[in-house]
Design a protein around this motif. Structure first.
Motif: not given
Length: 529
Positions: A1-4, A270-275
């Motif tokens: 899950m992204s921070l947004q 995932a999506d360019g960030r650590v997940s």
């Protein structure tokens, strides 16, 4: 899950902390207190990282740091957690910071009390040298005061930001002091300005090794270590490993979960960030944030996956810090009297050669030997009495990191013989007990701490730029943060704790910047004043 996306969910942010060293434990406890869902993953069976123990028969001995300095870092940390350091640990202040030997009868104690040290140096080396020691102490304190908050407690220092923070916090007097701290010269050269006795140059030059560096290469700003030690050195009853235990317990009181004996195979993206992370057994754990508390070189070497390696590609050459050979032994001690901290030097004329050989990947021919007498106070009295005649000792010799070539058994055997010769030269007679000594080599450290190559302190401090080139807590990979002795502000127990504090604050700031909910950024910071 992204921070947004997380900003619109009701669950607490999930943080995975890789490594239960001091930096990781500090960050985990602080984040847990802020309501984060924190899970610490540690490949070893116990917390502490380099703050570990070894067993010699039935006895347990500290195998990493042996004393605590800058205890106010931990006083403030435990206070913020609603706890008391004094209620968690029994600390004893050392009267003698260290006992130094050269040859039989050549002994010098440095004390926490300035006047005691001045008198000892006057007796050992003359009144002029004692007067120069006073001036050196004042200079070491000024360097420390100048760099404390603007550098050590700053999350991303640069030369420009350091100057700005000094000006803002200390005004023009602080800025003038910043220009006088000698960042562009070596510690050894600067020591030559204060001490004419080469033995004292050896003694204070050794402070560079506390950061895993050579005094002939390290910046003169490392003289601040002399002030840190003189302010207070503390022994922890039960050994330094007790500090790791109480930090882990404090984190658990904040709701932090621990998984020991678990190894992380790679970081998930995932999506360019650590997940999240994938464990060695194939299990995958999701996370909003990953805090890596291992050696930062493990990431750039690709040990946790190629995507992160590519994202953190860095052409900067950072020479490795020192490694060590350590021997843990029970022995009967006679001859010269030991304190808790003891350093046995070889002839001053051979001191430079010791570090030149290490730089070439060789063991020194006449090594400086550090001996921690773990059953003694910071004076000459045993910590405990009883029927046991032997004492628990750790002997340490500086050694090169592996450089891809492990030390051979003949090399190690020769160095061990030279170590015993050096101790005998100092007037010490040791009779080992029935248990065989436990030897730890650079290649063993390399295996215990992946990516380090056996270097115990991250990159070596060589030149003024090194202080600004250490990896920072916030990386270029979204969701990935760093803590530990290989990152800013540097090696050592209190510095690792500060790195954990800085990482926790940066994590909170990152989440706050993407959320419309009330800020979770922790106010203030841990003052080291």
């Amino acid at each position: 899950m992204s921070l947004q996306a997380h900003a619109h969910s009701r669950r607490p942010p999930r943080v995975l902390v890789i490594g239960a060293g001091v930096g990781g434990l500090t960050a985990a406890a602080l984040l847990g207190q802020q309501g984060f869902d924190v899970h610490v993953i540690e490949r070893a069976a116990t917390p502490g990282g380099k703050m570990r123990q070894v067993e010699v028969g039935p006895q347990r001995l500290d195998a990493g740091p042996t004393v605590l300095t800058m205890r106010w870092v931990f006083d403030a940390l435990f206070d913020r957690l609603g706890l008391s350091l004094d209620r968690q640990l029994h600390l004893r202040r050392c009267e003698v910071l260290a006992r130094h030997f050269w040859g039989a009868g050549e002994t010098l104690d440095l004390s926490a009390d300035l006047e005691h040290s001045v008198a000892a140096i006057a007796s050992f080396s003359g009144t002029a040298e004692a007067a120069r020691y006073r001036v050196f102490c004042a200079r070491a304190e000024a360097v420390y005061r100048t760099l404390d908050r603007p550098f050590m407690q700053s999350p991303r220092p640069t030369p420009g930001s350091l100057a700005w923070r000094v000006l803002r916090q200390q005004g023009l007097p602080g800025l003038r002091q910043l220009l006088r701290i000698s960042p562009f010269t070596t510690l050894w050269r600067e020591l030559g300005r204060y001490f004419h006795d080469p033995r004292l140059q050896q003694l204070f030059g050794r402070y560079a090794t506390y950061c895993g560096s050579s005094p002939f290469e390290a910046p003169a700003t490392l003289m601040l270590v002399a002030h840190v030690e003189r302010e207070a050195v503390w022994q922890v009853e039960g050994g330094m490993f007790r500090l790791a235990q109480v930090l882990a317990a404090a984190a658990q009181q904040q709701g932090v979960r621990f998984s020991h004996g678990c190894e992380v195979r790679r970081l998930l993206m995932a999506d360019g960030r650590v997940s999240g992370v994938e464990l060695a057994d194939g299990q995958q754990l999701g996370a909003d944030i990953v805090l890596f508390n291992g050696d930062a070189q493990a990431l750039s070497q690709g040990l946790l996956g190629e995507p992160v390696q590519q994202a953190l590609a860095d052409d900067t050459h950072r020479p490795p810090s020192l490694s060590a050979l350590t021997w843990h032994v029970e022995a009967e001690v006679s001859g010269a009297e030991l304190s808790h901290h003891n350093v046995c030097f070889g002839p001053p004329a051979g001191y430079r050669a010791e570090f030149e050989r290490i730089a070439r990947g060789q063991l020194p021919e006449a090594p400086t030997v550090y001996v921690c007498a773990q059953d003694r106070n910071g004076d000459t009295r045993p910590l405990r009495h009883g029927t046991r005649r032997t004492e628990r000792l750790m002997a340490l010799v500086n050694a090169p990191a592996t450089h891809g070539r492990p030390l051979t058994e003949p090399e190690i055997a020769q160095c061990e013989q030279q170590m015993w010769t050096q101790l005998s030269r100092a007037g010490l007679r040791l009779k080992p007990g029935s248990q065989a000594p436990v030897l730890t080599r650079p290649q063993d450290f390399a295996q215990m701490f992946p990516g380090s190559g056996g270097a115990l302190y991250g990159p070596a401090a060589q030149g003024w730029r090194t202080s600004f080139s250490r990896p920072q807590g916030c990386t270029r990979v979204p969701g990935l943060f760093l803590a530990g002795g290989s990152v800013h502000p540097g090696p050592g127990v209190p510095m690792a704790a500060l790195s954990g504090q800085l990482a926790a604050e940066q994590i909170c700031a990152a989440l706050r910047s993407t959320s419309r909910s009330p800020a979770v950024l922790m106010p203030g910071g841990i003052s080291t004043r």
